[in-house]
Design a protein around this motif. Structure first.
Motif, PDB file in Angstrom:
ATOM      1  N   LYS A  42      50.417  51.502  37.948  1.00 23.51           N
ATOM      2  CA  LYS A  42      49.031  51.775  38.316  1.00 23.51           C
ATOM      3  C   LYS A  42      48.740  52.505  39.464  1.00 23.51           C
ATOM      4  N   VAL A  44      47.971  51.323  42.470  1.00 26.22           N
ATOM      5  CA  VAL A  44      46.810  50.733  42.859  1.00 26.22           C
ATOM      6  C   VAL A  44      46.833  51.077  44.241  1.00 26.22           C
ATOM      7  N   THR A 178      47.881  46.267  51.010  1.00 23.09           N
ATOM      8  CA  THR A 178      46.502  46.854  50.632  1.00 23.09           C
ATOM      9  C   THR A 178      45.790  47.309  51.673  1.00 23.09           C
ATOM     10  N   PHE A 210      44.848  38.823  45.295  1.00 24.32           N
ATOM     11  CA  PHE A 210      45.796  39.362  44.271  1.00 24.32           C
ATOM     12  C   PHE A 210      46.942  38.535  44.277  1.00 24.32           C
ATOM     13  N   LEU A 315      37.500  47.737  41.526  1.00 26.85           N
ATOM     14  CA  LEU A 315      39.016  47.752  41.235  1.00 26.85           C
ATOM     15  C   LEU A 315      39.241  46.252  41.733  1.00 26.85           C
ATOM     16  N   ARG A 318      38.409  43.947  38.856  1.00 25.25           N
ATOM     17  CA  ARG A 318      39.196  44.111  37.643  1.00 25.25           C
ATOM     18  C   ARG A 318      40.595  43.902  37.954  1.00 25.25           C
ATOM     19  N   GLU A 319      41.267  43.914  38.829  1.00 18.74           N
ATOM     20  CA  GLU A 319      42.711  43.646  39.161  1.00 18.74           C
ATOM     21  C   GLU A 319      42.999  42.079  39.198  1.00 18.74           C
ATOM     22  N   ARG A 322      42.213  40.875  35.662  1.00 20.60           N
ATOM     23  CA  ARG A 322      43.344  41.318  34.659  1.00 20.60           C
ATOM     24  C   ARG A 322      44.386  40.252  34.934  1.00 20.60           C
ATOM     25  N   ARG A 323      44.790  39.554  36.055  1.00 18.16           N
ATOM     26  CA  ARG A 323      45.866  38.733  36.280  1.00 18.16           C
ATOM     27  C   ARG A 323      45.284  37.292  35.978  1.00 18.16           C
TER      28      ARG A 323
END
Length: 324
Positions: A42, A44, A178, A210, A315, A318-319, A322-323
């Protein structure tokens, strides 16, 4: 992700530059580099770099955009080098659906290819405006990544479980990179300290949330969906967020015994899963993830409203979703 179509993302030019930087006269190194580009992922972290730069006013066609692209490539090089080393340490079989590099080429080739990526990163940074500060920033991040990985093993070896150790580990494993991805464009563009700190906070809190979500899934996820056995951290003696909540409660002795024997007895993982659900440890972990994700998006407000700022906020949401 709201507004994402209106901003520049890592594209074919990014992939071409990554391939160019990874070029080698040695076939095995070239093949590992080719696998990195072909596997894609991705992206990211480079995406964060691209969006952060645009939130600060940079954009395609501008004088600094090629430098932004090289920053994104540099972030991906550091990430990829760490993955080559991680796969060997973790004895992983695959990476992004492909056979792990050390399985295919051997330990020496994999480690040295990771070191090759780090050397190429240094060359890339040397050509950027503000090179000394950027090089220092990337170097400090690499040190934090190494410390986080080693501390994780040290904590398991000594059974030295604590929130302080856990937060340091996940900062090193994930959030440091990040954070770098978000703040490097601020250094490149020489923006005021407040904007730099806002992006650093965004990247750090996003990364912490995350990794916490990833750790939660290790205990509660669907093996068919995640592609790895549930309870892997317990089997490695690693105490993640939900387990640390249990270690602070009435079942602490039982859970510590499971950790110390690496969940070797039948039913160990299921028992910890049940305790985490019943005690509220899972709910407490999810709430902490939400808090950190909210801090990440809140930090962006000082940058002002823009498509790129909205895309960064989207972002993170969403990330993490998504997890979940």
């Amino acid at each position: 992700m709201t507004g994402v179509a209106a901003v520049a993302l890592p594209d074919a030019a990014f992939e071409a530059r990554l391939r160019e930087v990874l070029r080698s006269r040695v076939e095995f190194i070239e093949l590992i580099g080719d696998d990195l580009v072909a596997a894609g992922g991705k992206r990211v972290r480079p995406l964060i770099t691209y969006l952060a730069a645009q939130a600060l006013g940079a954009g395609p066609g501008g004088a600094t955009w090629r430098h932004v692209r090289d920053l994104g490539v540099g972030v991906e090089l550091l990430h990829s080098a760490s993955l080559l080393h991680d796969d060997l340490i973790d004895d992983a079989d695959t990476r992004r659906g492909q056979q792990a590099a050390f399985r295919r080429f051997g330990n020496v080739v994999s480690v040295m290819s990771g070191d090759f990526m780090l050397s190429r990163l240094l060359g890339l940074l040397s050509g950027l405006p503000g090179s000394p500060e950027l090089t220092r920033l990337f170097g400090e991040t690499a040190s934090v990544i190494c410390e986080g990985e080693v501390l994780q093993f040290q904590v398991a070896a000594y059974a030295d479980y604590s929130w302080a150790n856990y937060l340091q580990v996940i900062h090193g494993k994930t959030a440091a990179l990040t954070e770098l991805a978000a703040v490097a464009p601020a250094v490149l563009l020489g923006v005021p300290a407040a904007e730099r700190e806002a992006l650093a906070t965004y990247g750090r809190e996003f990364g912490m949330a995350f990794q916490m979500q990833d750790d939660l899934l290790d205990l509660t996820g669907d093996e068919q969906r995640t592609g790895k056995p549930v309870g892997g951290d317990l089997r490695e003696g690693k105490a993640t967020g939900p387990v640390l909540h249990l270690l602070d409660g009435p079942h602490a002795d039982e859970v510590r015994e499971v950790l110390e024997r690496r969940a070797a007895q039948p039913g160990d993982v299921a028992r910890v899963q049940g305790l985490a659900q019943q005690s509220g440890a899972l709910a407490a972990t999810r709430e902490e993830i939400r808090r950190r994700a909210a801090r990440a998006t809140s930090a962006l407000q000082s940058l002002g409203s823009s498509e790129a700022q909205g895309a960064l906020a989207g972002l993170a949401a969403r990330e993490i979703e998504r997890r979940s």
